[in-house]
Design a protein around this motif. Structure first.
Motif, PDB file in Angstrom:
ATOM      1  N   ARG A 177       0.815  -1.216   0.000  1.00 20.01           N
ATOM      2  CA  ARG A 177       0.000   0.000   0.000  1.00 20.01           C
ATOM      3  C   ARG A 177       0.847   1.264   0.000  1.00 20.01           C
ATOM      4  O   ARG A 177       0.400   2.324  -0.412  1.00 20.01           O
ATOM      5  CB  ARG A 177      -0.888   0.025   1.253  1.00 20.01           C
ATOM      6  CG  ARG A 177      -1.989  -0.977   1.228  1.00 20.01           C
ATOM      7  CD  ARG A 177      -2.774  -0.966   2.531  1.00 20.01           C
ATOM      8  NE  ARG A 177      -2.081  -1.673   3.604  1.00 20.01           N
ATOM      9  CZ  ARG A 177      -2.670  -2.264   4.639  1.00 20.01           C
ATOM     10  NH1 ARG A 177      -3.987  -2.218   4.745  1.00 20.01           N
ATOM     11  NH2 ARG A 177      -1.975  -2.883   5.572  1.00 20.01           N
ATOM     12  N   GLY A 178       2.077   1.132   0.467  1.00 21.34           N
ATOM     13  CA  GLY A 178       2.938   2.308   0.535  1.00 21.34           C
ATOM     14  C   GLY A 178       3.771   2.520  -0.722  1.00 21.34           C
ATOM     15  O   GLY A 178       4.396   3.561  -0.870  1.00 21.34           O
ATOM     16  N   PHE A 179       3.762   1.537  -1.606  1.00 23.84           N
ATOM     17  CA  PHE A 179       4.489   1.640  -2.883  1.00 23.84           C
ATOM     18  C   PHE A 179       4.060   2.919  -3.590  1.00 23.84           C
ATOM     19  O   PHE A 179       2.871   3.220  -3.691  1.00 23.84           O
ATOM     20  CB  PHE A 179       4.148   0.401  -3.711  1.00 23.84           C
ATOM     21  CG  PHE A 179       4.742   0.371  -5.089  1.00 23.84           C
ATOM     22  CD1 PHE A 179       6.111   0.380  -5.283  1.00 23.84           C
ATOM     23  CD2 PHE A 179       3.909   0.300  -6.205  1.00 23.84           C
ATOM     24  CE1 PHE A 179       6.647   0.335  -6.568  1.00 23.84           C
ATOM     25  CE2 PHE A 179       4.433   0.249  -7.487  1.00 23.84           C
ATOM     26  CZ  PHE A 179       5.807   0.266  -7.666  1.00 23.84           C
ATOM     27  N   PHE A 180       5.021   3.655  -4.103  1.00 24.16           N
ATOM     28  CA  PHE A 180       4.735   5.010  -4.570  1.00 24.16           C
ATOM     29  C   PHE A 180       3.536   5.100  -5.508  1.00 24.16           C
ATOM     30  O   PHE A 180       2.657   5.941  -5.341  1.00 24.16           O
ATOM     31  CB  PHE A 180       5.970   5.608  -5.244  1.00 24.16           C
ATOM     32  CG  PHE A 180       5.702   6.964  -5.822  1.00 24.16           C
ATOM     33  CD1 PHE A 180       5.357   8.020  -4.999  1.00 24.16           C
ATOM     34  CD2 PHE A 180       5.761   7.182  -7.185  1.00 24.16           C
ATOM     35  CE1 PHE A 180       5.093   9.278  -5.514  1.00 24.16           C
ATOM     36  CE2 PHE A 180       5.499   8.439  -7.721  1.00 24.16           C
ATOM     37  CZ  PHE A 180       5.161   9.480  -6.875  1.00 24.16           C
ATOM     38  N   PHE A 181       3.510   4.233  -6.487  1.00 27.38           N
ATOM     39  CA  PHE A 181       2.506   4.404  -7.533  1.00 27.38           C
ATOM     40  C   PHE A 181       1.100   4.062  -7.018  1.00 27.38           C
ATOM     41  O   PHE A 181       0.109   4.643  -7.453  1.00 27.38           O
ATOM     42  CB  PHE A 181       2.887   3.578  -8.761  1.00 27.38           C
ATOM     43  CG  PHE A 181       4.248   3.958  -9.300  1.00 27.38           C
ATOM     44  CD1 PHE A 181       4.360   4.967 -10.245  1.00 27.38           C
ATOM     45  CD2 PHE A 181       5.408   3.362  -8.834  1.00 27.38           C
ATOM     46  CE1 PHE A 181       5.607   5.353 -10.729  1.00 27.38           C
ATOM     47  CE2 PHE A 181       6.656   3.732  -9.311  1.00 27.38           C
ATOM     48  CZ  PHE A 181       6.765   4.738 -10.263  1.00 27.38           C
ATOM     49  N   ASN A 195       0.408   4.380  -3.711  1.00 30.13           N
ATOM     50  CA  ASN A 195       0.192   5.434  -2.732  1.00 30.13           C
ATOM     51  C   ASN A 195      -0.332   6.712  -3.391  1.00 30.13           C
ATOM     52  O   ASN A 195      -1.177   7.419  -2.833  1.00 30.13           O
ATOM     53  CB  ASN A 195       1.504   5.711  -1.988  1.00 30.13           C
ATOM     54  CG  ASN A 195       1.329   6.665  -0.836  1.00 30.13           C
ATOM     55  OD1 ASN A 195       1.842   7.760  -0.845  1.00 30.13           O
ATOM     56  ND2 ASN A 195       0.565   6.259   0.170  1.00 30.13           N
ATOM     57  N   ASP A 196       0.138   6.982  -4.585  1.00 34.40           N
ATOM     58  CA  ASP A 196      -0.349   8.169  -5.304  1.00 34.40           C
ATOM     59  C   ASP A 196      -1.845   8.040  -5.607  1.00 34.40           C
ATOM     60  O   ASP A 196      -2.592   9.014  -5.520  1.00 34.40           O
ATOM     61  CB  ASP A 196       0.438   8.360  -6.603  1.00 34.40           C
ATOM     62  CG  ASP A 196       0.174   9.718  -7.228  1.00 34.40           C
ATOM     63  OD1 ASP A 196       0.911  10.663  -6.904  1.00 34.40           O
ATOM     64  OD2 ASP A 196      -0.786   9.843  -8.027  1.00 34.40           O
ATOM     65  N   LEU A 207      -3.911   6.316  -3.800  1.00 35.36           N
ATOM     66  CA  LEU A 207      -4.540   6.448  -2.488  1.00 35.36           C
ATOM     67  C   LEU A 207      -4.698   7.924  -2.122  1.00 35.36           C
ATOM     68  O   LEU A 207      -5.697   8.330  -1.530  1.00 35.36           O
ATOM     69  CB  LEU A 207      -3.635   5.741  -1.468  1.00 35.36           C
ATOM     70  CG  LEU A 207      -4.215   5.176  -0.197  1.00 35.36           C
ATOM     71  CD1 LEU A 207      -5.466   4.375  -0.455  1.00 35.36           C
ATOM     72  CD2 LEU A 207      -3.161   4.272   0.457  1.00 35.36           C
TER      73      LEU A 207
END
Lengths: 479, 479
Positions: free
Chosen positions: B128-132, B134-135, B137
């Motif tokens: 869920r924290g992976f940049f793409f 997260n963006d 989100l």
């Protein structure tokens, strides 16, 4: 203690770039072909336009031609927001901007043109996706990084707006968890970010909301470590109000000088200022000021900090955080021109917010972050006086580092001198709607500047007194 | 099409390392001094022990001495989980592991010792924290990366367990959003990760749950691009069952060979297997097998894939995904030794799960991920037969790439040969609790191996027939 600030800043003209909106690279495509907002449509709060650093590289010659010798970029690091203040990774330039590769090329190309590059450091808070916070979100109290943030309870409520955000976050925005700067590891982590990019050749840091960090000695250590790598690195804080606390010579070289912005607009634009566009901001371009009141404000400002600091303040008329001046004054061109004249003749580095120089409009965020317009939409008059004023600032060192002395205030007429050794410049602005004559006592001057290099005043020296007549809403620079 | 797999794998002995639990670096401290779980306490699902790659470097000589020439690391990339399957950044080695700096030093040190390094590639899903992700989100439908994942509705419910997770996630775990591999940009992103680390010198990829990716041609392209950089790179998929779909020579060089694991344990350990520890897993070390049934399973397995593939299967007795064999069999040492004997004599690369070689216990996750024990807690008998069996495998190329032929099955006695040109090895295992004699027909053999290099059988060749008597629960290797 002798205060020392970077000499180059005293001679710099900054250009502030909001990277998502400035330019798309034409010659080097991004590795990703993703859907973006239409470039020409009005910006939205969350949409990406896809401006990137390859595009900024292609515009360096334009900036050089304009007379720019320093760029301040709003954040460029990987971030899940178009303004990129929600940092996801401090060591990666955002992939949409072209990544580290594009940035390092930009840095080299800028330096080849003798243009400095200053980055925006957002060190008070990170984003929810930032690795070390994300780990807490995933692992709760098991996370090794728990003490890097200000956790108040479990489970963290990072995305559920119906629950109180149970961790410290900037202005209560749970998207922006605040670092615990009292934690030595977190502090060290931030210090190393600062050092890393300076080691990579970046010329300075603009620090976002630095006043939020209350940890004793934090900014002193930051300065010491940055200057140890590059004594000429520029450190400028985003502090809108009285900044004496940070401008003692041990922390910042300057601040974003909104204390200059407010009065300058209030004097130049008077009651043309649209209150709705500025009321929520921490600068005060209202109420209207006459010349005497303006002089008083400016004198107070000049008295506030040491002269060495004054010379490296970052002076501005607007930014990504405000409505653009041209919109603030209801598209009154003279207000912008007079403000710009005052900006370019004030001690400290003038900073032009991208697009201001071609007359780009913009109300408050997100409107003030429109894309840089096509050439066909440029206001060439605005561009021309920008070029002219920038050139004059470069031409006359007195405008950069010369002493500032108010010579006359009368009604809406404001006259001051900048003096550097034998070189003297007189600047006068009539912000009133009538022609105005003023007598300027030249006794503090060594010379009698009598050539107007900007504006067309009527003027004559008469035994030590300058008789000056200015058209309505006009200004001049005499050398 | 001629199938080609990497020769080095045919001669490799792998060692599987779960980096958080293997070793803490003593000589090079991490840059962060953060609170971690006590090293010696039982592991928890979410806690970090702080094992790191500096520690792994310090253990390379131990591994070399053990006879290891390849390491398979479970994930090492930045991840908000102790097992690091929740990838946060595919280009950064986790800071707690020592970051890219530690990894590149490890790679160099391993290569200097002729030890290959294979990484775990988690390309079905990110975190869920992976940049793409997260963006998405943060920005919802405004995100440029929306189509990189399988979004089903707005707003995303990534952290609120009371709402359905409205995006595709691995086994319904919303912590692990699945990539949309049909999106060419996302696909390209993953391909480039694969390429990047191979370019950096990594020797192969173990692919996590690769069967979840249904996009046509995905793994074919992955193989083509990886092998274009290094034709000897090893690509091994985590597929627990019949893997013919992926072992056609156009995708993987092998799979984690749980089809070997299950029957081998069922034969060696019989009804000692503790059902509760294995029932939830996709391998079947039960019911107990006699020699004939084991032979039948092994023959089926050997018939399933081309021989070139068999030689580069990754054979194992346990892993981070299962209970450790020694615990599965209720600490019955003979079961483990016999299984290990079968492992080390089977075609394909044996893989030792860190700590198995010193008798480390471990029930199912998280218990199977205990820290590597102190020397004082090693079972030296277990270590010795590991060393001995590994040395024998290295010494006799027939054990690596020789043909496999079942020679005899009788009750619990299983006998097979490995034949490479003129070199022949006979392996026999009696998993029964009684001594057992067996007559082995040597007619398929060119020689009559009569020296026992492992175990102490009674043996005699009698006109083409080997008379072999094995003690209860024992095995032997004849050369």
């Amino acid at each position: 203690m002798e205060i020392k600030t970077p000499d180059w800043v005293k001679h710099a003209i900054f250009y502030q770039i909001f990277p998502d909106r400035f330019a798309k690279g034409k010659h080097k495509p991004l590795p990703y072909n993703v859907p973006l907002e239409e470039w020409d449509l009005p910006p939205t709060l969350q949409g990406y336009k896809g401006g990137n650093l390859w595009g900024a590289i292609e515009k360096l010659d334009y900036l050089k031609d304009l007379g720019i010798n320093a760029i301040y970029f709003t954040p460029i690091f990987q971030s899940a927001s178009n303004h990129r203040y929600h940092t996801h990774d401090y060591y990666q330039v955002d992939p949409l901007l072209g990544g580290n590769e594009a940035f390092f090329e930009l840095l080299e190309e800028a330096h080849q043109r003798e243009i400095k590059v200053v980055l925006d450091g957002v060190f008070n808070h990170s984003s929810r996706g930032f690795f070390f916070f994300n780990d807490i979100l995933e692992n709760g109290p098991h996370s090794p990084w728990v003490d890097w943030f200000k956790i108040e309870g479990w489970p963290l409520s990072a995305y559920d707006g119906s629950q109180p955000a149970n961790y410290g976050s900037w202005v209560g925005n749970r998207a922006l968890p605040e670092f615990n700067h009292d934690n030595p590891e977190a502090r060290e982590y931030i210090m190393q970010i600062g050092e890393y990019w300076i080691q990579q050749g970046v010329d300075g840091w603009r620090l976002d909301v630095p006043f939020e960090i209350k940890t004793k000695g934090f900014w002193q250590e930051f300065r010491t470590r940055i200057k140890a790598i590059n004594p000429d690195a520029y450190i400028v804080g985003e502090v809108w109000t009285d900044s004496r606390e940070w401008l003692d010579g041990t922390q910042f070289d300057g601040v974003m000088n909104y204390l200059f912005t407010g009065p300058t607009i209030a004097f130049s634009a008077g009651d043309r200022v649209m209150y709705d566009l500025v009321k929520s901001q921490d600068y005060e371009p209202y109420p209207a000021l006459d010349a005497e009141s303006y002089a008083s404000k400016i004198q107070s400002l000049l008295d506030l900090y040491p002269w060495e600091i004054q010379l490296t303040q970052l002076n501005l008329l607007d930014s990504h955080d405000t409505a653009r001046l041209i919109s603030v004054v209801g598209d009154d061109r003279a207000s912008v021109e007079l403000s710009t004249l005052l900006l370019m003749t004030f001690p400290g580095a003038p900073s032009i917010y991208y697009g201001d120089e071609v007359g780009l409009l913009g109300r408050v965020d997100p409107d003030c972050r429109r894309v840089f317009p096509d050439k066909k939409d440029w206001n060439l008059d605005v561009l021309n006086y920008h070029k002219q004023l920038i050139a004059l600032r470069h031409q006359y060192p007195a405008l950069q580092t010369g002493k500032y002395r108010v010579l006359a205030t009368e009604g809406q007429v404001y006259v001051f001198s900048r003096t550097l050794e034998q070189s003297e410049v007189i600047v006068a602005v009539n912000s009133g709607t009538e022609s105005a004559s003023v007598q300027v006592d030249g006794e503090t001057l060594k010379t009698q500047p009598n050539q107007s290099v900007y504006g067309n005043p009527e003027m004559a020296w008469d035994s030590g007194t300058l008789q000056l007549k200015l058209s309505p809403r006009s200004g001049c620079i005499l050398v």
